[in-house]
Design a protein around this motif. Structure first.
Motif, PDB file in Angstrom:
ATOM      1  N   PHE A 131       0.845  -1.194   0.000  1.00 15.06           N
ATOM      2  CA  PHE A 131       0.000   0.000   0.000  1.00 15.06           C
ATOM      3  C   PHE A 131       0.883   1.247   0.000  1.00 15.06           C
ATOM      4  N   CYS A 132       0.381   2.295  -0.692  1.00 15.50           N
ATOM      5  CA  CYS A 132       1.231   3.478  -0.848  1.00 15.50           C
ATOM      6  C   CYS A 132       1.515   4.153   0.481  1.00 15.50           C
ATOM      7  N   SER A 133       0.479   4.496   1.265  1.00 18.74           N
ATOM      8  CA  SER A 133       0.755   5.256   2.481  1.00 18.74           C
ATOM      9  C   SER A 133      -0.387   5.180   3.484  1.00 18.74           C
ATOM     10  N   HIS A 147      -7.047   8.406  -0.367  1.00 22.27           N
ATOM     11  CA  HIS A 147      -7.779   8.148  -1.604  1.00 22.27           C
ATOM     12  C   HIS A 147      -7.802   6.653  -1.932  1.00 22.27           C
ATOM     13  N   CYS A 148      -6.616   6.014  -1.841  1.00 24.11           N
ATOM     14  CA  CYS A 148      -6.541   4.577  -2.160  1.00 24.11           C
ATOM     15  C   CYS A 148      -7.391   3.765  -1.187  1.00 24.11           C
ATOM     16  N   ALA A 149      -7.417   4.181   0.084  1.00 24.08           N
ATOM     17  CA  ALA A 149      -8.234   3.481   1.086  1.00 24.08           C
ATOM     18  C   ALA A 149      -9.717   3.593   0.719  1.00 24.08           C
ATOM     19  N   LYS A 155       4.545  -2.307  -5.692  1.00 24.63           N
ATOM     20  CA  LYS A 155       3.675  -1.148  -5.858  1.00 24.63           C
ATOM     21  C   LYS A 155       2.380  -1.269  -5.066  1.00 24.63           C
ATOM     22  N   CYS A 156       1.789  -0.107  -4.780  1.00 28.31           N
ATOM     23  CA  CYS A 156       0.505  -0.046  -4.080  1.00 28.31           C
ATOM     24  C   CYS A 156      -0.531  -0.839  -4.878  1.00 28.31           C
ATOM     25  N   VAL A 157      -1.320  -1.593  -4.172  1.00 28.93           N
ATOM     26  CA  VAL A 157      -2.297  -2.477  -4.790  1.00 28.93           C
ATOM     27  C   VAL A 157      -3.360  -1.680  -5.586  1.00 28.93           C
ATOM     28  N   ILE A 158      -3.471  -0.391  -5.319  1.00 30.76           N
ATOM     29  CA  ILE A 158      -4.453   0.445  -6.008  1.00 30.76           C
ATOM     30  C   ILE A 158      -3.804   1.399  -7.017  1.00 30.76           C
ATOM     31  N   CYS A 159      -2.906   2.284  -6.540  1.00 22.34           N
ATOM     32  CA  CYS A 159      -2.449   3.388  -7.396  1.00 22.34           C
ATOM     33  C   CYS A 159      -1.138   3.115  -8.130  1.00 22.34           C
ATOM     34  N   ASN A 160      -0.482   1.970  -7.832  1.00 17.33           N
ATOM     35  CA  ASN A 160       0.779   1.613  -8.481  1.00 17.33           C
ATOM     36  C   ASN A 160       1.970   2.493  -8.125  1.00 17.33           C
TER      37      ASN A 160
HETATM   38 ZN   LIG Z   1      -2.028   3.870  -3.317  1.00 19.48          ZN
END
Ligand SMILES: [Zn+2]
Length: 483
Positions: free
Chosen positions: A429-431, A438-440, A465-470
């Motif tokens: 996950f990014c952060s 946003h990704c959450a 990479k983040c599972v959503i935003c890469n």
């Molecule tokens: Zn993300």
């Protein structure tokens, strides 16, 4: 809810968890749900006896670790409550207010405590003077009131629940963090090692903290329907509350400083829910040895005087190390066996005339659902041995089930598939700071799950990479459905 003609649980735990849980509560007489205010329930002896044991154990642990017990008023003045802005914002929608004394309107509304930070800190202001007073470690047991907006479920989420809350003041952030680590250790000793509930401790993401907290840590246990249930949480409240309530101490260097506060809230009635959910089976309850309302039940299966005599003699010996009762009701033996299996009694002794004549004792143990026939002279030794193995067997089984229900996902599609299996997802996950919000939200919208947070004891490092935003992942997070 229909009243059944026959005693017992009629649905399977893994097929219809929700109905199983409701039947378990009613058939085992843990709580009467017919009290006439929504979201409030009457706890009955079979759960209260067990929860009393849970309280006793936890209070002993807290006292050993330096917490002193207090009894604070149930009501908190509105002015206290409003002193810390984010706290008031977070809790206001759930507060019950007392506005009248008799027919007269009170000068100031009083909150029925939803949690007691704003009661304790008012007094910390009067009690704490110097670094010698720190750490200042308190706790109280009691019930708190929250007008829940989410659907209520007995034990899991009700509008009054029974808990312990600890409130501590420290000289520094470092000391506050040490307290959080101690709270997590206490949770492990209590929830896992005594009650046999597997869980993971997470640091919650920035968008999911306790109102007013600087950092929030919370334990999540897992139910058979694939939803996690938040168990004890512990919070570093930083200096926001000490500033709001002017709680200062004179430090070694002679300077006046604000204390760092922490709080920890194990909800006994909710932990009890995880106990019965984790260990219960299609027959009913299974209590860990340490918190069983009654540990040994002797069932005479004949009213011959020899049997009665033997039952009393056994009871006298057993009560030296365990709680024990004799079932002298006039139910048939088969009914008695089913009844006590459903009620989760750890050990049952079936006492018949034939066994007595052959100098044998039949012992049924609920951890393995197994009967053992032992020579009478070995009976006490065997019961003592089972009592020592009992909870360990429950823990082993529960850990095995839990471990099989955490899986990794590389992308949102995998995440969706895994969640459908009723499993917790581990992913990059990014952060977990504000920039990950946003990704959450995407995860929540597309899968109905939540980012539960990061593990302090996580062994692996994020790579990829983040599972959503890469974007490059900064964290490994866990995602699950929740109540
Ligand atoms: Zn993300």
């Amino acid at each position: 809810m229909t009243k059944k003609n026959q005693e017992g649980i009629t649905v399977k735990k893994n097929e219809n968890f929700s109905e199983w849980f409701t039947q378990l509560i009613q058939e085992c007489e843990l709580a009467d749900l017919r009290y006439n205010i929504k979201g409030f329930l009457v706890f009955q002896p079979w759960s209260v006896l067990s929860m009393e044991k849970m309280y006793k154990y936890l209070e002993e642990v807290l006292q050993k670790k330096g917490h002193k017990p207090y009894w604070f008023p149930t009501v908190i003045p509105e002015s206290n409550f409003k002193k810390e802005a984010s706290h008031v914002k977070g809790f206001t929608p759930e507060v019950f207010w007392v506005t009248h004394g008799g027919t007269k309107k009170l000068e100031e509304p009083l909150a029925l405590r939803p949690t007691s930070e704003t009661a304790f800190y008012q007094m910390f202001n009067l009690w704490i003077r110097s670094y010698n007073d720190l750490p200042f470690k308190t706790y109280q047991r009691g019930s708190v009131f929250r007008h829940e907006t989410k659907a209520t479920r007995p034990f899991l989420r009700s509008r009054e629940f029974h808990w312990i809350e600890t409130h501590c003041a420290h000289a520094s952030e470092k000391d506050a963090f040490k307290q959080v680590e101690e709270d997590m250790q206490t949770t492990k000793e209590f929830m896992h090692d005594i009650l046999g509930i597997p869980f993971m401790f997470f640091e919650r993401p920035a968008w999911d903290k306790f109102p007013g907290a600087h950092r929030t840590f919370a334990a999540d246990a897992l139910n058979p329907d694939g939803k996690v249930i938040q168990q004890p949480s512990t919070h570093i409240l930083s200096q926001t509350f000490s500033k709001a309530f002017d709680v200062k101490f004179r430090d070694k260097d002679g300077e006046e400083k604000y204390v760092w506060t922490t709080c920890y809230g194990p909800a006994i009635s909710r932990i009890f829910a995880s106990v019965i959910i984790t260990h219960g089976d299609d027959k009913g309850l299974k209590f860990p040895w340490e918190i069983a309302p009654v540990q040994v039940m002797i069932v005479p299966i004949s009213d011959d005087s020899q049997v009665t005599k033997k039952a009393t003699a056994l009871k006298d010996k057993i009560q030296k190390f365990a709680s024990v009762e004799i079932d002298n009701s006039d139910k048939r033996p088969g009914e008695k066996f089913n009844h006590w299996e459903m009620k989760g009694i750890p050990i049952r002794i079936d006492l018949g005339l034939k066994d007595i004549k052959e100098n044998k004792i039949t012992i049924f143990r609920r951890d393995l659902n197994k009967k053992e026939v032992v020579p009478e002279k070995d009976a006490i030794k065997t019961i003592e041995k089972i009592s020592k193995e009992f909870t360990k067997n429950l823990i082993k089984e529960a850990d095995k089930v839990f471990k099989g229900r955490i899986k990794e996902a590389k992308n949102i599609n995998e995440l969706k598939i895994i969640i459908k299996e009723g499993t917790i997802v581990k992913c990059n996950f990014c952060s977990v700071e504000k920039d990950g919000t946003h990704c959450a939200e995407v995860i929540e919208k597309e899968t109905g799950t939540e980012v539960r947070g990061t593990r302090l004891d996580e062994k692996s490092k994020p790579s990829g990479k983040c599972v959503i935003c890469n974007k490059p992942a900064k964290h490994i997070v866990y995602v699950a459905k929740s109540y």
